[in-house]
Each structure stands twice: as C-alpha cells, then as structure tokens.
Design a protein around this motif. Structure first.
Motif, PDB file in Angstrom:
ATOM      1  N   VAL A 108      45.251  -9.937 -25.664  1.00  0.00           N
ATOM      2  CA  VAL A 108      44.703 -11.191 -25.149  1.00  0.00           C
ATOM      3  C   VAL A 108      44.141 -10.982 -23.742  1.00  0.00           C
ATOM      4  N   CYS A 109      42.953 -11.539 -23.467  1.00  0.00           N
ATOM      5  CA  CYS A 109      42.328 -11.438 -22.153  1.00  0.00           C
ATOM      6  C   CYS A 109      42.066 -12.858 -21.643  1.00  0.00           C
ATOM      7  N   VAL A 110      42.207 -13.066 -20.337  1.00  0.00           N
ATOM      8  CA  VAL A 110      41.988 -14.393 -19.760  1.00  0.00           C
ATOM      9  C   VAL A 110      40.858 -14.338 -18.734  1.00  0.00           C
ATOM     10  N   THR A 111      40.178 -15.473 -18.583  1.00  0.00           N
ATOM     11  CA  THR A 111      39.031 -15.574 -17.686  1.00  0.00           C
ATOM     12  C   THR A 111      39.476 -15.427 -16.236  1.00  0.00           C
ATOM     13  N   ALA A 112      38.867 -14.499 -15.493  1.00  0.00           N
ATOM     14  CA  ALA A 112      39.154 -14.375 -14.062  1.00  0.00           C
ATOM     15  C   ALA A 112      38.054 -15.048 -13.257  1.00  0.00           C
ATOM     16  N   GLU A 160      34.742 -17.278 -34.641  1.00  0.00           N
ATOM     17  CA  GLU A 160      35.579 -18.359 -34.128  1.00  0.00           C
ATOM     18  C   GLU A 160      36.964 -17.821 -33.810  1.00  0.00           C
ATOM     19  N   LEU A 161      37.631 -18.486 -32.893  1.00  0.00           N
ATOM     20  CA  LEU A 161      38.992 -18.121 -32.528  1.00  0.00           C
ATOM     21  C   LEU A 161      39.915 -19.200 -33.104  1.00  0.00           C
ATOM     22  N   VAL A 162      40.982 -18.815 -33.780  1.00  0.00           N
ATOM     23  CA  VAL A 162      41.887 -19.805 -34.379  1.00  0.00           C
ATOM     24  C   VAL A 162      42.841 -20.341 -33.312  1.00  0.00           C
ATOM     25  N   LEU A 163      42.704 -21.614 -33.026  1.00  0.00           N
ATOM     26  CA  LEU A 163      43.471 -22.284 -31.975  1.00  0.00           C
ATOM     27  C   LEU A 163      44.539 -23.186 -32.597  1.00  0.00           C
ATOM     28  N   PRO A 164      45.504 -23.653 -31.788  1.00  0.00           N
ATOM     29  CA  PRO A 164      46.561 -24.514 -32.331  1.00  0.00           C
ATOM     30  C   PRO A 164      46.012 -25.680 -33.155  1.00  0.00           C
ATOM     31  N   LEU A 221      47.136 -30.048 -23.173  1.00  0.00           N
ATOM     32  CA  LEU A 221      47.728 -30.184 -24.500  1.00  0.00           C
ATOM     33  C   LEU A 221      47.513 -28.895 -25.298  1.00  0.00           C
ATOM     34  N   PRO A 222      48.238 -28.760 -26.431  1.00  0.00           N
ATOM     35  CA  PRO A 222      48.082 -27.546 -27.241  1.00  0.00           C
ATOM     36  C   PRO A 222      46.608 -27.211 -27.524  1.00  0.00           C
ATOM     37  N   GLN A 223      45.772 -28.229 -27.759  1.00  0.00           N
ATOM     38  CA  GLN A 223      44.385 -27.951 -28.136  1.00  0.00           C
ATOM     39  C   GLN A 223      43.546 -27.341 -27.000  1.00  0.00           C
ATOM     40  N   HIS A 224      44.082 -27.339 -25.771  1.00  0.00           N
ATOM     41  CA  HIS A 224      43.347 -26.770 -24.645  1.00  0.00           C
ATOM     42  C   HIS A 224      43.755 -25.336 -24.339  1.00  0.00           C
ATOM     43  N   THR A 225      44.713 -24.791 -25.089  1.00  0.00           N
ATOM     44  CA  THR A 225      45.333 -23.524 -24.675  1.00  0.00           C
ATOM     45  C   THR A 225      45.061 -22.363 -25.623  1.00  0.00           C
ATOM     46  N   ASN A 226      45.204 -21.160 -25.091  1.00  0.00           N
ATOM     47  CA  ASN A 226      45.046 -19.925 -25.871  1.00  0.00           C
ATOM     48  C   ASN A 226      46.407 -19.450 -26.399  1.00  0.00           C
ATOM     49  N   ALA A 227      46.433 -18.224 -26.902  1.00  0.00           N
ATOM     50  CA  ALA A 227      47.646 -17.702 -27.533  1.00  0.00           C
ATOM     51  C   ALA A 227      48.797 -17.514 -26.537  1.00  0.00           C
ATOM     52  N   LEU A 228      48.499 -17.542 -25.228  1.00  0.00           N
ATOM     53  CA  LEU A 228      49.551 -17.412 -24.218  1.00  0.00           C
ATOM     54  C   LEU A 228      50.064 -18.772 -23.754  1.00  0.00           C
ATOM     55  N   GLY A 229      49.464 -19.858 -24.288  1.00  0.00           N
ATOM     56  CA  GLY A 229      49.876 -21.193 -23.859  1.00  0.00           C
ATOM     57  C   GLY A 229      49.269 -21.601 -22.523  1.00  0.00           C
TER      58      GLY A 229
END
Lengths: 163, 163, 163, 163, 163, 163
Positions: free
Chosen positions: A61-65, B24-28, C27-35
């Motif tokens: 997993v990579c996050v935006t910097a 696409e990325l699978v999100l919650p 909320l969950p819908q705003h987050t990636n796999a790391l939360g």
C-alpha cells in the motif's frame, strides 16, 4: 487484505510494469451547477489512479505525500469519458513520483489533454511507517527522458521546500 | 451534452478503436460483510465499461439491452485492484455485443480472471429511439475469431428467446 | 439555479465576508486499506470548500483553475473529524486565490494541521466564460499580510509557467 | 456482525419466509446522459435484493455465484419508482436460485415489468467456504410451479456449462 | 419527468394503495466508528420511503414538511437488514401524514422495531407550489384507528406550534 | 481509531468548545425531481453535525437517541450552499441535547433559516454502552438562556413520553 511484506519481491521493475489506465464516465454526481466535473472530483480520480500505479510498483500500500502544481486546462462535461493514465517516473528509497495524464473524450471521439499532474507517493507498512520499494528499471529512451525530467522536478521541489 | 447525430462519422471501425481499459480499487463501500465486492457492484462496473466501449464505437449514447449468463469465478477482496477490459465483438444495425473481462489483482501482483461477461447494447438518439451504428472492421485473425464466436452466441440467444 | 448576473453586487468585500468553515467526519467510504483518508478525498473536500469560498466572494459560480503544490503532513484516520477553512487571499479581474487549511481532530480533542493548499478559481457565467469579480477589501494587517504572500505566490506561479 | 453458525436453524422454510420487497427511487446519481437508469445500477439493486432474500433463507451470508441471461425490457427514468421482488425458487446443498422481478412505476401509478432475472447464490461461512442451507418447503401450487421451472433452468445451465 | 397534473386521477384511495415496503442492507458506508448505522442515514431512508408513499397516494411529487419526534430504540449494525414500511394515515387538502416503521433484522432472522416515525408531506406542482391531493378512503377498522390516532397527533402538532 | 476512555478528560466545557460549523454544497445527488434537497438528506447532514458536536464535548463517540419535531421551512435548491451550526445546549449524565440550525445561502448571498432541530445524543463506549460525559459550563447569558430553554424541551419530552 494480506500483505506478504516479508517476502515482497524487490527486483527492479520498468515503468511499463506498473502503468495504469483508468476510464471513467462523468455522471451527474460528479458535476457542479454548470454541468462540468468538479476539480476535486478529477483530483480524486487522479489520486486513485496514481495510488494503484504506486502500489503496483511497490507491491504494498502507498499513500499520497504530495501533489505538484496542477492546472485544469479544459472543462470536462457531464457525459464525457475521462481517460486517466499513470506511470511511475522516479523512485527513491521509500517514495516514488507518479505522472498522471487526464484526457477528456467527447461523444464524437475528440480527445484532448485536460490535466497533467505529478504526485509523490510513499510506500508504507501496515502501521503506516515508510518501507523500501523496488528500484525502477529504465529500459527505453522514453523511460530515461521521463526519469531525468522527474529528477529536475524533484530538485525544484526540494528547493521550494527550502524556501 | 450535445450529440451531433446528423454529422456522426459512420465509417467502419476496428474493435481496437473502441477497446476500453478500466481500473478500480475495491473500497469498503463496495464490499459485503465478508469484505468481498458485491456481485452487483462488479456488474455495475462491467456495465459502465461496456457502455463506454459501445459509445466509443457508435459515437452516440448506448443503453444496455441484455447481459448473457455471468459466472463469478473468484471473490474480489477489499484492497484488490480490478482490471476491466471491454471490446466490441459484433455489430448489427443498431445494436452490438461487448465482451467484458474482469481480472482481480492482489497486492503481490497476482492477476486472475474473476469474470467474463457478454452484454448487448443499443445505440439510441436523444429520445431513446434506436439509431444506426457504424459497422465493425475485422482486421486481424483475433478480431475474426471473436466475431465468429459472437455470431454463435447471438444464434444461441435468438434460440433461447424463441424457447 | 438562477444566477442574476446582470444585477450582481460588485462592491469590494473583505476576506472575512467569504470565509468558509467546513467540518467533516471521516467514514469508511473515505479511507484506504490502512483506514486513513485518501489524498484525493481530502483534495475533493478542499476543492468544494475553496469553490464555496470563491463563489461567496464572487456571487457567481467559480471553477477550479489550478492547485499549487500540496503536501500531506499527517495521515487522517477513520473516525477523525476534519476541519477545513477557506479564505480568499487575492483577487484579479476574473480569478482569485483561495487558501485552504485542513486540520485533523482526534477524538481526544487534539488538533493538528494536516494540509495547507492554495487554489486558483475563475468566476464563470452560465456558458462557462470568465466574468469579472468584485475586488478584495483588505481591512486588517492580517488581510494585508495574506494578500502580500499571495502576490509572491502568484509571481512564482507565472515564473513557473514561463519555464 | 455475529453469525451463530453452530446453532443455525436448519429447518425447511417456504419461499414466502424469505420473500423480499425492495422499493427505490431513481435519482440523478443513478442515471446516464438520457436521464434513464444505468443497466448496471439496476443489476446492483437486483443483486442486493437477491442477496437479502438468500441470506434470509439461509440465515447466513450468501454471495453471488451467477446471473442468468438478463433482458432490459423498458427504460426506467429519473423520478420513477422501482419495485423489486425476490423469491427463492430452488435450493441445493449450499446454493439456491433467486428470482428477481423489477417493475418500474411512473408518477401516474402505471406499473410495468422492466426486468426479470434469475441469480444463483452460495451460502458461505466467515472464511468464504460454502456451507449447507436449509431445504425449501413447497406449500402451494405456485411454489411447486416455480420450483419445477427452476429445475429446468438449472438443467439448462449445467448443459450450457458443459458446452 | 412528465407530471400529467391536469389529468391527475383524484378519486379517493385506501392506505393499502400507497403502502410502501423498502428493504435495505446496512453497508460500511452507512455506519459510524462503532459499526452501527448513523441516525441520519436511517432518517434518510425513512424520508425516501415516506416520499414514495406520499407520491403514490398523490400521483405527484411530494416534499417533506416535517417530522414528529423520532426515538431510536435499537442500534442497527453493519450486516443487518432494515425493513421499512410506510403508510398514509391522514390526508388534508394538499398535505398528508405518513407513518414509517423501521425494523432491524439480524442474520439469525430476529426482527425488532428500531424506530417509528411520523412525517408530513406536501404535494407540489412543478414550480413547488402546494396542490390538492385525493382523499383517503378508510375501508377497515385498522384504517380508521390509524386515521383517528393521526387526527390526535395533528391536534397536538397544531397545539405545539401555537406554543 | 483509539479511544483513550480510561484517561478521558472530564472537566466541564462551555458550549463554545464543541460548537460545529459545517458548510455543504447542494449537488445533483442530493436532490429530488424538483431539483430541491431531500428532507432526509438535510437531516443526514444535521445528524453528522450534531454527532461531531456531541463527540467534541464528550471526547468519545456519541450516537443519536432522538430528534424533536423538525419543520422544513424553505426548499433548498441544487447549487445552494447549506450552513449548518451545532451547539450543545444541555448535558445529563450520559446524554446531551444538541441544537442544529440550517441556513440556506443562495448564490446572490441571501441567507435564510431553513430548519432548526434539537437532537439528543448518548455517549457510548466501544461496546455501545452509555458512559458519562463532562458537565456543560455555562459562561454567558446566552449559554444560560439556551440551557434553560433546553430544560423546558426536556420536561416536555419526558411528558410526551409518559403520554
């Protein structure tokens, strides 16, 4: 989601390996009162495409910097198709630069560049700490040209931050 | 959205012209209580990809007429990347068949076919009435093989409907 | 939505007039796999806040022209509150700069700057053509300091574009 | 979400027990450039309704295994109400067939069938492995007729797959 | 959306005519940090169900005028099914009362009342002005009991507003 | 999301401490067939604002217990800005009242009250059980006036519930 970090494959990869093509249709929910896509909606797609691209290179997993300056050149209308392409242009120890190009495509087939953006992503472990990424393998003249321009942008960025 | 129907370019186009790649990325928000993507969410992406593909061939808005049997072969998890590719395989006077393949891609880079679907789309004018589409130009052996399999599916569909 | 353009009030307005405070819950819908919230999701909120701010100053719809360099300083987690504040810092004939600050607020009340961004917006008429905006009235030392820094950013931007 | 699998009630249930009625309003976010609901959006509702129906019969989470041929008979417009009804028509050891009917309802009260679909769902445990479901209890002539048609569709499906 | 107002059928209708059943699945996007549905999300579903119910009685678009006191009796969890039922209990010249009941259903089949709400809706023409609705036809003792309780609530509301 | 419940700061806080300002733009996805925001959508924003306000006072997650009577005074149109402000007006041992005011703001700058609502929230631990909250510190005459009106609403609520 399992992330086999211990056994991550860290061999060098070419930019072609992680290249991402994303196609989206502009729907009412993406548009403002003029019927054109919000800037933030477009950046949201750009960020997802860049994040997939970075994750594909890093296999984690990579996050935006950061995002560099972004100029919106053309409005994108309800009913237009958006073509987004992302490619890794530079890699450091734990971070990389991704170039994202956004073209709008109208129903008559005309395609025009609406946006070009450069984002920096950091590869993180499951606790959110930076972790190493594989190096970038430059195979073609185009790869090398992209990489050398990325080096210049990086120098400029460091200079800007020092200011 | 203006649709220059009168002046639509009706020259034959190859399947490559309208080929669509969607990532696409699978999100919650796409997942059920097990953390896997809903079947309907996947079909929703398949439908958008197929609709863009059909619209790109027809240069006019196209609407879903039918989906063939669809089998979900593998679960797609939260955090997986979905690669969707759509290609026009057959054209009639106002309708066309689009083949859509869905691959799931896990964070370690493994990519597996999760779904293959065949959809029929109809090109419509702004009042929703069917309107003619350009013919499909088959340039390669693969184009011709895809088209001939599409002819067989079409025959089977007509037979099923008659039943 | 009616836009009484002919009768728009074009008297000068202070930055306080159009200041925007936006509060969101991650909320969950705003987050990636790391939360943690996606960078693009955050920029999407930033863009809406900046657009409301610009529209409030201009009393007409404004669209995103550009974003300056954006650095994400801190991850924002599922369950955090996001505080976004936007203020007009500079106006030209049809465009203006909006500064947006994003603070993350954790459940224990701790509040930290997660992001600062500068966006340029253009005021447009119902056909999307640029139209004049009221001037900015600088009433306090802080207004004047913000404006003078904005002038410097603008000079840098013009210089960057010339490069 | 707790799933008391060990103590699941496995007594036979009639189709009436798990019957699902779902009503939705077609909003701008569900529609394409013609103002009609996307095919994929409709299938997404169909899938949720069928999944609730299957879960209600099985008393455990069920996932989509397949959809049969689906024909969209009528466009559904922005502002229309959608009536969806799902019923279990057949059960095997771990899977079942659900019939879903979609009616569009216009503001003047007119109601017309827009779609009929047959989906197969598999009951899974928390690791996603198939697990047994209760048998279907056929109490009325209609139950028996539905079940016998489902048996025919199942035979056809197995035949198609063998092809 | 065309609203054949001139020719609207204004004959009296029973509460059964417009009764609405809505079933929803609680997904991650509907929940807070505890994994339970937001109160506002539940009210959002209640409002759509009540609006469909009112529109079905009136055969024209209806908008929310007010909600009575609403008490959330039970938390609704991620993975639960929500059963919402709406029924018109009282009609005036242009407005009506709709009773909405919300039951949560857990995976083991247990069903409990989570909420009961009373909303007032006004029927409007395409300019948003109130317009007459058909009378309510009370056919059964239950219809009459519901209506008489609605009369009492209406008296209380008028009294509260006078306060 | 970590909730340091054991070490929660329980000192009294003034209503200003937890005051929330939320600004939203009404987009197509929030509107009905008349282009005005759904009542339920507005209540959904009201609930989030109130929940953030309650959580900021309590420094722990709070859930909606009830809404008082809510009257929608003015339609809110696509393109309008919504200004929502929430303030804690009363606290008990584990619950509190939050007043939420919603103003619509049109593009010409006109701002009008569209809604005032009173919600009760309960502070809960990670298992959803009520837990104590800090007391409210009333510092100004306005604080005291708000609190005294809240006491009256509370008395009325208890009386209504007894009925």
């Amino acid at each position: 989601m399992t992330q086999p970090i211990a056994s991550r494959d860290m061999t060098a990869r070419s930019p072609d390996h992680s290249q991402v093509t994303m196609t989206e249709l502009v729907l009412p929910q993406h548009t403002n009162a003029l019927g054109t896509a919000f800037g933030g909606q477009v950046l949201s797609w750009v960020d997802i495409a860049a994040g997939i691209c970075a994750g594909r290179h890093a296999r984690a997993v990579c996050v935006t910097a950061s995002f560099d300056e972004v100029h919106f050149k053309l409005p994108i209308h309800h009913g237009d198709v958006i073509n987004i392409s992302g490619v890794v242009t530079w890699t450091g120890r734990t971070s990389m630069e991704v170039r994202v190009r956004v073209d709008r495509e109208q129903i008559d087939g005309r395609r025009q560049r609406a946006l070009e953006a450069f984002a920096t992503f950091v590869c993180v472990d499951t606790d959110g700490r930076p972790q190493p990424i594989p190096p970038l393998e430059l195979l073609t003249d185009e790869h090398r040209a992209c990489h050398s321009q990325a080096e210049q942008r990086r120098a400029r960025r460091l200079q800007n931050r020092a200011r």
